[in-house]
Structure formats: structure tokens, C-alpha cells
Design an enzyme around this catalytic site. Structure first.
Site, short mmCIF file in Angstrom:
data_model
loop_
_atom_site.label_atom_id
_atom_site.label_comp_id
_atom_site.label_asym_id
_atom_site.label_seq_id
_atom_site.Cartn_x
_atom_site.Cartn_y
_atom_site.Cartn_z
N ASP A 135 32.15 88.88 -26.52
CA ASP A 135 31.83 89.18 -25.13
C ASP A 135 32.39 90.53 -24.68
OD1 ASP A 135 30.77 88.71 -22.57
OD2 ASP A 135 32.66 87.84 -21.88
N GLU A 141 44.90 83.48 -23.48
CA GLU A 141 43.84 83.88 -22.55
C GLU A 141 43.67 82.81 -21.49
OE1 GLU A 141 39.95 84.89 -23.97
OE2 GLU A 141 40.69 86.12 -25.63
#
Length: 657
Positions: free
Chosen positions: A206, A547
Site C-alpha cells: 500500500d 503499526e
């Protein structure tokens, strides 16, 4: 090399990747280790600036090879553009086709060498690229030099003949396949109503697939025999903790027949000699050295103290001629150790007040830029950030140097992102993965700021093929560097993951309240706490949330909060901080926010002009949540340094959102 050629011919349609076979049977690039430097024995000429540029829009992307664009000036092959180096080529022009281009792009630069460099017959001339994405082929004055497979890491070629004007031609291919790192696929649409030969590049990650010559290009010189590598480690004397040792090993290139060696360790000023040696390998004993610390562990002026190691060699080369070489390397004394619950730096617990980043900015894409890097460093210090992960590839050496200087701990991550499907875990990819680890550790091993290696981001670690694949990569990484912990970031569950058995610290990526149970802030604490407990029960290793984040469009507000508003991002992070505060000091050793700043992605129905999870916008201006992060991180730092409990945040009222 023949196998490499077969790899590229098999893994993708020839319209995109084919090139003429004879070139593949030539030279591969030389593994580049030491960063070029000017000193009394070496010279560096940077070739940054404006280069000639054109992309090959032919249907099979082979026009440049068929017409041999490398044999003559590029502008004689057809229309060229000016292109900035270093930069990504995608966002420089107004042409949509160039922005979204997949295939071969061509660069050219003529370098005029100073007369004093071009006259010495005993001087080596080396053409070096710090990073080009992705597959690169190089010619000098029409002569093929070789290729490099993979972006983000340096490679170089020794120039056997030198003229006053040297024409450098570079062909770059940004196609990603199941065999590349990062991974991707080419999707073909051959049936009507699609245009003939139409294809799209599918990405298995991404972020935007920026391409081009991303980092500095230079020609540097050394003597005929030269310092090829310097490897340093530091260790504390177990019997006398006030004594430390700098272990060094110098590797020479160019086949010297005799060598005289001088090794000196200077203080930060470069004036006072602290210790010295006279061999290619040895231990330098230092009493009570100034240690390198992350800034959050030692709020003094000397928290990230760096010494200077100077190596001088001279003697006779293999032809009987004289040679002299010198290299100066900054080093720091520090130790890293992991227990079942702690990450220790210099014997003291370290907590990663961290962010994940991207090398990404307007116009330049992933191109190297000193002002941008320095702005990022200053903004991280303002936020209270003490650690970063180089997601999802090795960052420029200059950025790592800055982290060393200001005391920011770094988790150095490889280019292995997108390993999702079974066919990604193949022997070709594995061999390339090992090469990436060798190149990354070879380049970065002497940085005291790098405290851990991350071998991959979010691989499909539930697949049975992932277990033997990653056992091989972890074993090889520990052979290359037994002094640092090794890990990867995992997005699977404690009950199906097969790879965290190999790590020293468990890093998990979690998006409760965003990708899972979107909008349900009330679930974040319970789900995250359960996750941490179950993971620790299984692995009994320190844990880090590597994350977590929520997308936010600046200026969007609604009360009560909803996703994509600034209000929701504030509440989202607040809920996470409460959970982190519960587990910090138990077995949680860090939290890394996704992301430091907004960044560009491929176009998608769930991406509004890129990924908006940054706590800063893409121009590095703070969103409201940045002030909450700043308060949270500085409270942790004040508490850890002084021994006091963190202060109550002035953003307690955020919970009402």
C-alpha cells in the site's frame, strides 16, 4: 547470471520486461559497502542534477534495446526530457502516462572529470548508484557495465577506462512480479473491449510504486589497492564494566602484496586520539567511553556520542606500484540485548516511542532530499519520537547518519513486503531476499542507531511454505550479524502464525477500530489487550505494536466522531494509549504509529489521494492528533528518565469523542 535472465523472461510478459540476451550474459554490479567520501586519498564527484530522460512507450517496451539507445547520445534516439536526479520520475512532469508508466525508462548524463583525476594510471574510478528502483542496467560510453536487481540499496561498477568526458546511460525497469521484493503482478486484459496488449501493474502493498534514480549518483576514486570494508562492533568488559572494546576488521581490495596499517580512534572533535592499532583486525580498549544512547534515555548533551575511527593503509599493489588509502568512519559504543520482557540498550530498558515512515514527499516522490530528511528529523524530535522503523525498505545512508547523530533508534527493514501468495515463497525470491539482507547489513552494520533488523513486513506467515522460507532468512541474517536482534512485522494471529518462533521481539500490526470493527472505539482496549496477552503467553518474548493508525482528512470534523475525521483520529489514538500504558513496563517494549506523515499510494476506491493515516500531513504540518502524540511520548520520556510515573496528559478530555 543466465538464471537471472531466465527469471526475468519467465516471470512477466515479454511486452514489459524483455531485453536483449547478450547484455544478461555480461557483468553483475559489485556489492557496494562503504559510502563514498572525500579525504586525503579519495575524491568524490557527484553526478546529481539534470539528466536526459525518456520512457519507452513501444508496445513491447523493447525499442530502446532494438535501436541500441545506449550506443549514442540519448537525444539522437528521439525526443528527450530533462529529469532531476535524484528523484522519482513519476510526479515531475504533467504527463499522466509518465506518472503511471510501467516498463523501461532511460537516463543519460555526461560527466566531465577534472584533469587531475584523469591522469593517474594507478587510480581506481568507480561509478556508484546509491539506489535505483527497481531493475537497472548501466552503460558507460556505450559499453555495457552490468545490472543490479532491486531498489533501495547501492551498487557500483569499476571503470576500466576513463576519458575526460564520460557518457553514462541507465535503463530502469519498475515492473514488479511474484519474484521481486516488493512483490506485484502484471494483469493482462487481452480480450475485447480492451485495447490490444493492455495490462495493469497490480501491487501487493500500500504505497505508490515510485521509480527512477532515487538517490545520489557519483564517481569516486581510490588507489589501486584500497579499503574495501570496515566492520566494527562494541562490547563491554564483563569483569570491568568501565572498560569497553571496539572490535574492528578491515578488508582490503585490489590484491595488495604488502600493507602497512594504522588504525586510530579519535574523539568527537577528531583531534584527540583515544586508542590505536596497527593491524587489519583487533580490539581497541577504551576506559569509560561516552556511550551512544537514544536521546530519550539520556537527556544530556552527549546522549548520542560518536567517535571517529580512521584507517590508513599503504604498501605495494600486485603490480609493484605504491598505494595509499584512508577511510574515516563514525562509531558509537553501545550494547543491545533482549530478555523475555525487555529490550535493553547499554543494559537499561528502552521503550520505542516510535513512528513508521515512508521516504515520500510531493513532486520528488521517493527521491533523496536533505531538507526533507532534516525536517523529518526535527519533527520527530518535536513529537518526542525516539525510534523509527524504515518501512518498508532500507532508507538512504544520509538519513541513517542523521539518526545516529541525534539519537533516534532505528529498526532497519528490508524490501520484503507483499509476500502474500504461495508462489511468492519460491527459491528465486528466497535467493533475492538473502541478497537484500546481505546488501542491507553490509551497508548499515556500523550504524549504532540501528538496534534491530526487520526481515519483512506482513508476510503471509500462516502459509506452510513461509516457515522454511523464513527460517532460512533468519538463520542467514544472524550469520551476517549476530550482534542485533532480528524480527519481522506480523499481521496474523497468535494461533495461526508460523514464523514468530524465529524472532527475538514479536512485532504485530493491529488496526482495531479501523480495518477491523471500523468505527467501534469501544472495542479497541479489550481486543488489543487480549491480543497482547495471548501473544505473550504463546511466545514469552518482548512485544511491540509495530503499526496502528486511522485515516484522517484535514479539516473533517463531526461530533460525535466518525471515521476519517480529525476527531476520530484523536479518540482512536487516545484509546490505544490507555492500553499501551497498562502494558508498558510488563512486556510491551514499544509502539510505532502508522504513519509519521501522509503518503502517496496507488489509486483506489478506499484511498483519498493517498494514505491519510499520518499524524502529520504530507507537507509535514501537524494534525491535531500530533499534539496528543507529543504529550504522550514526552510523558513517557520524562517518566523513564526521572523514574517518575508519566504525567497525566492534558488531552484527557479526548475520550469524550
Amino acid at each position: 547470471i543466465i538464471c537471472a535472465c531466465r527469471k526475468w523472461s519467465k516471470m512477466s510478459h515479454p511486452r514489459v520486461l524483455s531485453f536483449l540476451l547478450p547484455f544478461c550474459l555480461s557483468l553483475v554490479s559489485v556489492f557496494a559497502i562503504l559510502h563514498p567520501q572525500d579525504n586525503q586519498q579519495r575524491l568524490v564527484k557527484e553526478l546529481n542534477g539534470l539528466w536526459s530522460f525518456r520512457v519507452d512507450f513501444s508496445p513491447d517496451r523493447q525499442q530502446g534495446f532494438k535501436e541500441k539507445w545506449f550506443e549514442k547520445p540519448l537525444d539522437e534516439s528521439g525526443p528527450v526530457l530533462l529529469m532531476a536526479v535524484p528523484s522519482s520520475f513519476n510526479d515531475i512532469t504533467e504527463d499522466r502516462a509518465i506518472r503511471d508508466y510501467v516498463g523501461w525508462a532511460w537516463y543519460e548524463k555526461s560527466a566531465i572529470l577534472p584533469p587531475f583525476q584523469a591522469t593517474s594510471n594507478s587510480t581506481r574510478y568507480v561509478l556508484r548508484f546509491e539506489g535505483v528502483h527497481y531493475y537497472t542496467m548501466v552503460w558507460v560510453n556505450g559499453v555495457y557495465m552490468g545490472y543490479h536487481d532491486g531498489g533501495r540499496l547501492p551498487f557500483e561498477f569499476e571503470l576500466k577506462s576513463i576519458s575526460s568526458t564520460t557518457r553514462i546511460t541507465v535503463a530502469v525497469n519498475n515492473t514488479l512480479t511474484p519474484y521481486t521484493l516488493p512483490c506485484g503482478r502484471i494483469q493482462y486484459y487481452n480480450q475485447p473491449p480492451y485495447p490490444k496488449g493492455y495490462f495493469e501493474q497490480d501491487l501487493q502493498f500500500d504505497f505508490f510504486n515510485y521509480a527512477g534514480i532515487h538517490r545520489t549518483v557519483s564517481i569516486y576514486t581510490t588507489s589501486s589497492a584500497y579499503i574495501y570494508d570496515i566492520n566494527t562492533t562494541t562490547a563491554q568488559d564483563t569483569a570491568d564494566p568501565s572498560t569497553w572494546y571496539l572490535r574492528y576488521q578491515v578488508t582490503l581490495g585490489g590484491s595488495p602484496s604488502s600493507s602497512s596499517v594504522s588504525v586510530k580512534l579519535f574523539d568527537r572533535s577528531g583531534q584527540s586520539v583515544i586508542a590505536s592499532g596497527s593491524s587489519l583486525a583487533g580490539n581497541l580498549k577504551v576506559k569509560d567511553p561516552q556511550l551512544w544512547w537514544p536521546w530519550s534515555m539520556n537527556l544530556t548533551q552527549n546522549y548520542s556520542y560518536m567517535y571517529i575511527l580512521q584507517v590508513d593503509v599503504s604498501g605495494k599493489d600486485k603490480s609493484g606500484g605504491n598505494y595509499d588509502d584512508q577511510y574515516r568512519l563514525k562509531v558509537g559504543f553501545r550494547s543491545v540485548r533482549v530478555t523475555s520482557t525487555q529490550f535493553l540498550i547499554n543494559g537499561k530498558p528502552f521503550y520505542f516511542n516510535g513512528v513508521d515512515k515512508h521516504e515520500d514527499a510531493d513532486i520528488r516522490g521517493k527521491g533523496f532530499d536533505y531538507p526533507l530528511y532534516l525536517k523529518d528529523i526535527y519533527m520527530m524530535k518535536w513529537l518526542g519520537v525516539s525510534a523509527i522503523r524504515t518501512s518498508h525498505y532500507p532508507y538512504a545512508t544520509e538519513f541513517l547518519d542523521m539518526c545516529d547523530e541525534v539519537g533516534i533508534a532505528v529498526i532497519g527493514e528490508s524490501t520484503a513486503v507483499g509476500l502474500q501468495d504461495a508462489d511468492n515463497f519460491n527459491n528465486i525470491t528466497l535467493q533475492h531476499h538473502l541478497e537484500v539482507m546481505k546488501e542491507m547489513i553490509g551497508r548499515d552494520k556500523n550504524h549504532p542507531g540501528i538496534v534491530m533488523w526487520s526481515l519483512a513486513n506482513e508476510p503471509n506467515s500462516a502459509l506452510s511454505v513461509s516457515e522454511p522460507y523464513f527460517k532460512t532468512v533468519f538463520d542467514y541474517t544472524r550469520q551476517l550479524d549476530p550482534t542485533r536482534p532480528a524480527t519481522f512485522t506480523c499481521n496474523h494471529h497468535y494461533y495461526d502464525d508460523l514464523v514468530t518462533q524465529f524472532v527475538d521481539v514479536v512485532l504485530i500490526n493491529r488496526y482495531y477500530g479501523w480495518y477491523e470493527h471500523n468505527g467501534h472505539l469501544e472495542l479497541i482496549h479489550d481486543l488489543l489487550a487480549y491480543d497482547l496477552e495471548m501473544w505473550y503467553e504463546k511466545r514469552k518474548k518482548p512485544m511491540m505494536i509495530s503499526e496502528y493508525g486511522a485515516g484522517t482528512v484535514i479539516g473533517f470534523h463531526v461530533y460525535p466522531s466518525m471515521t476519517f475525521t480529525e476527531d476520530y483520529q484523536l479518540a482512536f489514538h487516545y484509546e490505544h494509549f490507555q492500553t499501551f500504558n497498562e502494558y508498558r513496563g510488563k512486556f510491551l517494549v514499544g509502539e510505532l504509529i502508522w504513519n509519521f506523515a501522509d503518503f502517496m499510494t496507488a489509486q483506489s476506491s478506499n484511498r483519498v489521494w493517498g494514505n491519510r493515516k499520518g499524524i502529520l500531513d504530507r507537507q509535514r504540518q501537524p494534525k491535531p492528533v500530533a499534539y496528543l502524540v507529543q504529550s504522550h511520548y514526552w510523558n513517557i520520556t520524562r517518566g523513564s528518565v526521572s523514574g517518575r510515573q508519566p504525567h497525566k496528559t492534558r488531552f484527557e478530555s479526548v475520550k469524550k469523542y
